[in-house]
Design a protein around this motif. Structure first.
Motif, PDB file in Angstrom:
ATOM      1  N   ALA A  10       0.778  -1.195   0.046  1.00 51.73           N
ATOM      2  CA  ALA A  10      -0.060  -0.018  -0.014  1.00 51.73           C
ATOM      3  C   ALA A  10       1.046   1.215   0.014  1.00 51.73           C
ATOM      4  CB  ALA A  10      -0.944  -0.053   1.344  1.00 51.73           C
ATOM      5  N   SER A  11       2.208   1.301   0.450  1.00 51.18           N
ATOM      6  CA  SER A  11       2.997   2.375   0.848  1.00 51.18           C
ATOM      7  C   SER A  11       3.791   2.827  -0.571  1.00 51.18           C
ATOM      8  CB  SER A  11       3.952   2.148   2.014  1.00 51.18           C
ATOM      9  OG  SER A  11       3.277   1.973   3.037  1.00 51.18           O
ATOM     10  N   CYS A  14       1.449   4.804  -3.009  1.00 46.65           N
ATOM     11  CA  CYS A  14       1.198   6.025  -2.358  1.00 46.65           C
ATOM     12  C   CYS A  14       2.143   7.004  -2.499  1.00 46.65           C
ATOM     13  CB  CYS A  14       0.515   5.793  -1.111  1.00 46.65           C
ATOM     14  SG  CYS A  14      -1.077   5.196  -0.935  1.00 46.65           S
ATOM     15  N   THR A  18       2.350  10.353  -4.668  1.00 46.08           N
ATOM     16  CA  THR A  18       2.633  11.707  -3.770  1.00 46.08           C
ATOM     17  C   THR A  18       3.788  12.417  -4.486  1.00 46.08           C
ATOM     18  OG1 THR A  18       1.714  10.711  -1.826  1.00 46.08           O
ATOM     19  CG2 THR A  18       3.345  12.928  -1.827  1.00 46.08           C
ATOM     20  N   TYR A  43      -0.381  17.225   0.708  1.00 51.74           N
ATOM     21  CA  TYR A  43       0.275  16.062   0.400  1.00 51.74           C
ATOM     22  C   TYR A  43       0.931  15.392   1.641  1.00 51.74           C
ATOM     23  CZ  TYR A  43       0.985  18.540  -3.992  1.00 51.74           C
ATOM     24  OH  TYR A  43       0.944  19.413  -5.266  1.00 51.74           O
ATOM     25  N   PHE A  47      -1.681   8.511   2.443  1.00 52.77           N
ATOM     26  CA  PHE A  47      -2.601   7.378   1.782  1.00 52.77           C
ATOM     27  C   PHE A  47      -3.628   8.217   0.908  1.00 52.77           C
ATOM     28  CE2 PHE A  47      -0.918   4.770   5.097  1.00 52.77           C
ATOM     29  CZ  PHE A  47      -0.311   4.099   4.224  1.00 52.77           C
ATOM     30  N   PHE A  48      -4.078   9.582   1.082  1.00 51.28           N
ATOM     31  CA  PHE A  48      -5.067  10.253   0.069  1.00 51.28           C
ATOM     32  C   PHE A  48      -4.505  11.518  -0.134  1.00 51.28           C
ATOM     33  CE2 PHE A  48      -6.583  10.761   4.468  1.00 51.28           C
ATOM     34  CZ  PHE A  48      -7.182  12.129   4.388  1.00 51.28           C
ATOM     35  N   GLY A  49      -3.685  12.230   0.438  1.00 55.53           N
ATOM     36  CA  GLY A  49      -3.399  13.441   0.003  1.00 55.53           C
ATOM     37  C   GLY A  49      -3.224  13.780  -1.607  1.00 55.53           C
ATOM     38  N   ALA A  51      -4.708  11.997  -3.876  1.00 54.43           N
ATOM     39  CA  ALA A  51      -5.893  11.943  -4.584  1.00 54.43           C
ATOM     40  C   ALA A  51      -6.488  13.171  -4.448  1.00 54.43           C
ATOM     41  CB  ALA A  51      -6.618  10.767  -3.779  1.00 54.43           C
ATOM     42  N   VAL A  52      -6.379  13.942  -3.183  1.00 53.67           N
ATOM     43  CA  VAL A  52      -7.179  15.009  -3.175  1.00 53.67           C
ATOM     44  C   VAL A  52      -6.553  16.315  -4.263  1.00 53.67           C
ATOM     45  CG1 VAL A  52      -7.723  16.959  -1.157  1.00 53.67           C
ATOM     46  CG2 VAL A  52      -7.824  14.520  -0.538  1.00 53.67           C
ATOM     47  N   TYR A  53      -5.139  16.175  -4.330  1.00 56.77           N
ATOM     48  CA  TYR A  53      -4.648  17.059  -5.151  1.00 56.77           C
ATOM     49  C   TYR A  53      -4.997  16.733  -6.564  1.00 56.77           C
ATOM     50  CZ  TYR A  53      -1.452  19.223  -8.237  1.00 56.77           C
ATOM     51  OH  TYR A  53      -0.950  19.997  -9.359  1.00 56.77           O
ATOM     52  N   LEU A  55      -7.974  15.439  -7.572  1.00 57.75           N
ATOM     53  CA  LEU A  55      -9.372  15.709  -7.920  1.00 57.75           C
ATOM     54  C   LEU A  55      -9.768  17.302  -7.945  1.00 57.75           C
ATOM     55  CD1 LEU A  55     -10.871  12.806  -5.677  1.00 57.75           C
ATOM     56  CD2 LEU A  55     -10.856  13.159  -8.138  1.00 57.75           C
TER      57      LEU A  55
END
Length: 66
Positions: A10-11, A14, A18, A43, A47-49, A51-53, A55
């Motif tokens: 998972a890491s 990500c 990132t 960022y 795990f989801f920073g 994705a927010v960027y 989107l």
């Protein structure tokens, strides 16, 4: 050992996503440097920073023409 492999699986993606988001934001010109700095804080969210960027933040910046 199995848990470690799951965490690593998972890491690693990500981390690369990132890094890609950071590279992309450095290429783009935002309205202010403060906005760019705020995205740098996003960022840092594990795990989801990225994705927010991708989107929301990517649309705010423009790639300058050379």
């Amino acid at each position: 050992m199995k848990t470690l492999l799951i965490v690593m699986a998972a890491s690693v993606p990500c981390f690369f996503l990132t890094a890609w988001a950071i590279y992309d934001s450095f290429r783009r010109r935002f309205r202010t440097n403060g906005i760019k700095a705020a995205w740098m804080v996003v960022y840092a969210l594990p795990f989801f920073g990225f994705a927010v960027y991708f989107l929301f933040g990517k649309r705010q910046g423009v790639i300058p023409e050379e």
